[in-house]
Design an enzyme around this catalytic site. Sequence first.
Site, PDB file in Angstrom:
ATOM      1  N   ASN A  31      53.307 -67.050 -15.868  1.00 52.96           N
ATOM      2  CA  ASN A  31      52.584 -66.025 -15.097  1.00 52.96           C
ATOM      3  C   ASN A  31      51.501 -65.301 -15.906  1.00 52.96           C
ATOM      4  O   ASN A  31      50.439 -64.987 -15.380  1.00 52.96           O
ATOM      5  CB  ASN A  31      53.558 -65.037 -14.443  1.00 52.96           C
ATOM      6  CG  ASN A  31      54.439 -64.337 -15.436  1.00 52.96           C
ATOM      7  OD1 ASN A  31      54.611 -64.791 -16.564  1.00 52.96           O
ATOM      8  ND2 ASN A  31      55.017 -63.222 -15.034  1.00 52.96           N
ATOM      9  N   GLY A  63      61.274 -65.517 -19.621  1.00 50.81           N
ATOM     10  CA  GLY A  63      61.412 -66.462 -18.510  1.00 50.81           C
ATOM     11  C   GLY A  63      62.488 -65.995 -17.553  1.00 50.81           C
ATOM     12  O   GLY A  63      62.780 -64.796 -17.455  1.00 50.81           O
ATOM     13  N   GLU A  72      63.486 -61.626 -22.441  1.00 46.30           N
ATOM     14  CA  GLU A  72      62.768 -60.852 -21.416  1.00 46.30           C
ATOM     15  C   GLU A  72      62.868 -61.663 -20.140  1.00 46.30           C
ATOM     16  O   GLU A  72      62.204 -62.691 -19.998  1.00 46.30           O
ATOM     17  CB  GLU A  72      61.296 -60.680 -21.816  1.00 46.30           C
ATOM     18  CG  GLU A  72      61.084 -59.815 -23.036  1.00 46.30           C
ATOM     19  CD  GLU A  72      61.249 -58.329 -22.752  1.00 46.30           C
ATOM     20  OE1 GLU A  72      61.558 -57.958 -21.595  1.00 46.30           O
ATOM     21  OE2 GLU A  72      61.072 -57.538 -23.680  1.00 46.30           O
ATOM     22  N   CYS A 128      57.127 -60.196 -13.531  1.00 46.91           N
ATOM     23  CA  CYS A 128      58.566 -59.906 -13.616  1.00 46.91           C
ATOM     24  C   CYS A 128      58.860 -58.492 -13.141  1.00 46.91           C
ATOM     25  O   CYS A 128      59.873 -58.251 -12.494  1.00 46.91           O
ATOM     26  CB  CYS A 128      59.040 -60.108 -15.041  1.00 46.91           C
ATOM     27  SG  CYS A 128      58.005 -59.248 -16.245  1.00 46.91           S
ATOM     28  N   GLU A 151      60.371 -55.683 -26.111  1.00 42.73           N
ATOM     29  CA  GLU A 151      59.132 -56.032 -26.773  1.00 42.73           C
ATOM     30  C   GLU A 151      58.238 -54.799 -26.768  1.00 42.73           C
ATOM     31  O   GLU A 151      58.392 -53.916 -25.928  1.00 42.73           O
ATOM     32  CB  GLU A 151      58.451 -57.196 -26.047  1.00 42.73           C
ATOM     33  CG  GLU A 151      59.268 -58.476 -26.151  1.00 42.73           C
ATOM     34  CD  GLU A 151      58.529 -59.712 -25.684  1.00 42.73           C
ATOM     35  OE1 GLU A 151      58.383 -60.653 -26.472  1.00 42.73           O
ATOM     36  OE2 GLU A 151      58.108 -59.740 -24.520  1.00 42.73           O
TER      37      GLU A 151
HETATM   38  P1  NAD Z   1      61.620 -70.434 -16.734  1.00 43.18           P
HETATM   39  O1  NAD Z   1      62.851 -69.772 -17.245  1.00 43.18           O
HETATM   40  O2  NAD Z   1      61.757 -71.560 -15.807  1.00 43.18           O
HETATM   41  O3  NAD Z   1      60.744 -70.999 -17.958  1.00 43.18           O
HETATM   42  C1  NAD Z   1      60.306 -70.164 -18.994  1.00 43.18           C
HETATM   43  C2  NAD Z   1      60.089 -71.001 -20.229  1.00 43.18           C
HETATM   44  O4  NAD Z   1      61.342 -71.531 -20.670  1.00 43.18           O
HETATM   45  C3  NAD Z   1      59.174 -72.206 -20.026  1.00 43.18           C
HETATM   46  O5  NAD Z   1      58.361 -72.357 -21.163  1.00 43.18           O
HETATM   47  C4  NAD Z   1      60.157 -73.355 -19.896  1.00 43.18           C
HETATM   48  O6  NAD Z   1      59.629 -74.615 -20.244  1.00 43.18           O
HETATM   49  C5  NAD Z   1      61.232 -72.927 -20.891  1.00 43.18           C
HETATM   50  N1  NAD Z   1      62.552 -73.528 -20.674  1.00 43.18           N
HETATM   51  C6  NAD Z   1      63.049 -74.081 -19.550  1.00 43.18           C
HETATM   52  N2  NAD Z   1      64.320 -74.512 -19.758  1.00 43.18           N
HETATM   53  C7  NAD Z   1      64.625 -74.207 -21.042  1.00 43.18           C
HETATM   54  C8  NAD Z   1      65.795 -74.358 -21.838  1.00 43.18           C
HETATM   55  N3  NAD Z   1      66.898 -74.911 -21.366  1.00 43.18           N
HETATM   56  N4  NAD Z   1      65.768 -73.886 -23.103  1.00 43.18           N
HETATM   57  C9  NAD Z   1      64.672 -73.280 -23.602  1.00 43.18           C
HETATM   58  N5  NAD Z   1      63.516 -73.119 -22.883  1.00 43.18           N
HETATM   59  C10 NAD Z   1      63.502 -73.575 -21.624  1.00 43.18           C
HETATM   60  O7  NAD Z   1      60.722 -69.269 -16.136  1.00 43.18           O
HETATM   61  P2  NAD Z   1      59.299 -69.401 -15.424  1.00 43.18           P
HETATM   62  O8  NAD Z   1      59.528 -69.977 -14.072  1.00 43.18           O
HETATM   63  O9  NAD Z   1      58.335 -70.053 -16.337  1.00 43.18           O
HETATM   64  O10 NAD Z   1      58.871 -67.878 -15.319  1.00 43.18           O
HETATM   65  C11 NAD Z   1      59.228 -67.047 -14.284  1.00 43.18           C
HETATM   66  C12 NAD Z   1      60.372 -66.155 -14.682  1.00 43.18           C
HETATM   67  O11 NAD Z   1      60.038 -65.439 -15.874  1.00 43.18           O
HETATM   68  C13 NAD Z   1      60.672 -65.099 -13.648  1.00 43.18           C
HETATM   69  O12 NAD Z   1      62.051 -64.965 -13.493  1.00 43.18           O
HETATM   70  C14 NAD Z   1      60.084 -63.838 -14.262  1.00 43.18           C
HETATM   71  O13 NAD Z   1      60.642 -62.652 -13.780  1.00 43.18           O
HETATM   72  C15 NAD Z   1      60.340 -64.055 -15.692  1.00 43.18           C
HETATM   73  N6  NAD Z   1      59.443 -63.239 -16.518  1.00 43.18           N
HETATM   74  C16 NAD Z   1      59.971 -62.206 -17.238  1.00 43.18           C
HETATM   75  C17 NAD Z   1      59.139 -61.371 -17.983  1.00 43.18           C
HETATM   76  C18 NAD Z   1      59.670 -60.218 -18.794  1.00 43.18           C
HETATM   77  O14 NAD Z   1      58.964 -59.752 -19.698  1.00 43.18           O
HETATM   78  N7  NAD Z   1      60.871 -59.726 -18.534  1.00 43.18           N
HETATM   79  C19 NAD Z   1      57.762 -61.610 -17.982  1.00 43.18           C
HETATM   80  C20 NAD Z   1      57.273 -62.666 -17.223  1.00 43.18           C
HETATM   81  C21 NAD Z   1      58.128 -63.489 -16.511  1.00 43.18           C
END
Ligand code: NAD
Length: 468
Positions: free
Chosen positions: A144, A218, A240, A274, A448
Amino acid sequence: MPELTMTIGGDAAITSGHFGVINPASGEVCAEAPECSRAELDLAMDAAAKAYVDWRGDERRRRELLGQVSDLLFASVEELAPILTSEQGKSLGDAKLEVFAAAIWFRYFADLELPREVIQDDDTAFAEVIRRPLGVVAAITPWNFPLVLASWKIAPALLAGNTMVLKPSPYTPLTTLRLGELLRDVLPAGVFNVVSGGDELGAWMTSHPVPRKISFTGSVATGKLVASSAAPDLKRVTLELGGNDPAIVLDDVEPSDIADKLFWGAFSNNGQICSAIKRVYVPEARYGEYVDALAECARGVVVGDGMEEGTQLGPINNKPQFDRVTELVGDALAGGARAVTGGKPMDRPGYFFEPTILADISDGARIVDEEQFGPALPIIGYRDLADAVERANATHFGLSGSVWTSDADRGAEVAGQLECGTAWVNAHLALAPHQPFGGAKWSGIGVENGPWGLLGFTELQVLYRSKT
Ligand code: NAD
């Protein structure tokens, strides 16, 4: 677009494998990204481990170089923003703001002091608490805000003396790969490495023996996998994760005064934030007025290709997320909710979804209880404020929340009851480098930003000098 390369040990890493990156505004592949193999990940980890030995030693140099990174980002806005728009979908204006924000974050950390506290100074001893770097940090980011969320990790981790291997999301690897290329001219070889690949690359990183810390942003589901993968090796983790942020509107405000702010608190970046507002609780007596005012905002928004002049909201970033928003909105409508605006995908190529205001809906509907992460907002009526607060808190999430009122003290009193990392009064999404950001409950571990975020990339050491 010229083919972008991974950065390992200060050089371009030429890989044999590649994967397509889709422009969400067209649904077509717009570029190829390198697919990192296990052997290449080992090389990146080795390079970071070797670079750590020197990098940890000279804080003043680190500060200087992080300042140069900030300058370079300011100077690279025109180059990076179109890459970001093509892979993420956001408007070019928002993409420029994201590059600026990353530059500002680097500047903030370049100027931040690492604390050194004297805890004893008497006849027996002089003792200090100092902060040591951890070693190699494995950083993993979502799609995002690929650049700014990376800067939240790179700048403090490097300032503290760590080195890094960073993996962006497979949906948005391009801007980060280009960042790695640009920083080859600024940072010593191996200090900052960028690898790209699918989810399994992330899993290889979290279970890899070299990193001492995982900094992950994520989803909750992946965050739990990361935590368990890091556990056998007792790696430090900062997580996060997702949010389902409530906004609670009190009974002392005019809908027309706050509708626009509520709307953009929910729909900025097409709802893919998020900490965006994911559900709004409004007094039942004025329910219709709030629904109308928010629907008015939604009708006025220009949705389109982020590269086109005037676009305010772009497409949803990727097909699985587009399908998820479609499913959650469909589920709400099937359950009796009313789409006052939107309610369905747009009839055009790419992953466009109409800005959707959902009325006649309550807790229990999936789109209220789960994180939709897209351009659809449920409006929920309440009679009793205590009940609204209870419903706002009745979730595993706890990232942020907001209270809207003409009485800031009353607002602060209610905001203090929200179980979340950031509670705003008459604002939402007000984030800054000096402000720690993190989640309660399943929304995360650690924070963070600010000095607190910096400390997350260190461990403390007591340095005790005997005087006897
Ligand atoms: P995601 O968890 O699917 O992926 C995030 C990252 O993790 C990607 O780079 C992905 O390739 C990697 N990943 C996937 N499986 C993994 C594993 N088993 N081990 C290690 N890494 C792995 O999330 P997304 O769809 O990319 O992002 C959206 C989510 O992120 C939403 O839930 C959003 O709320 C959250 N988010 C949180 C924050 C925050 O600061 N709290 C900020 C932005 C987004």
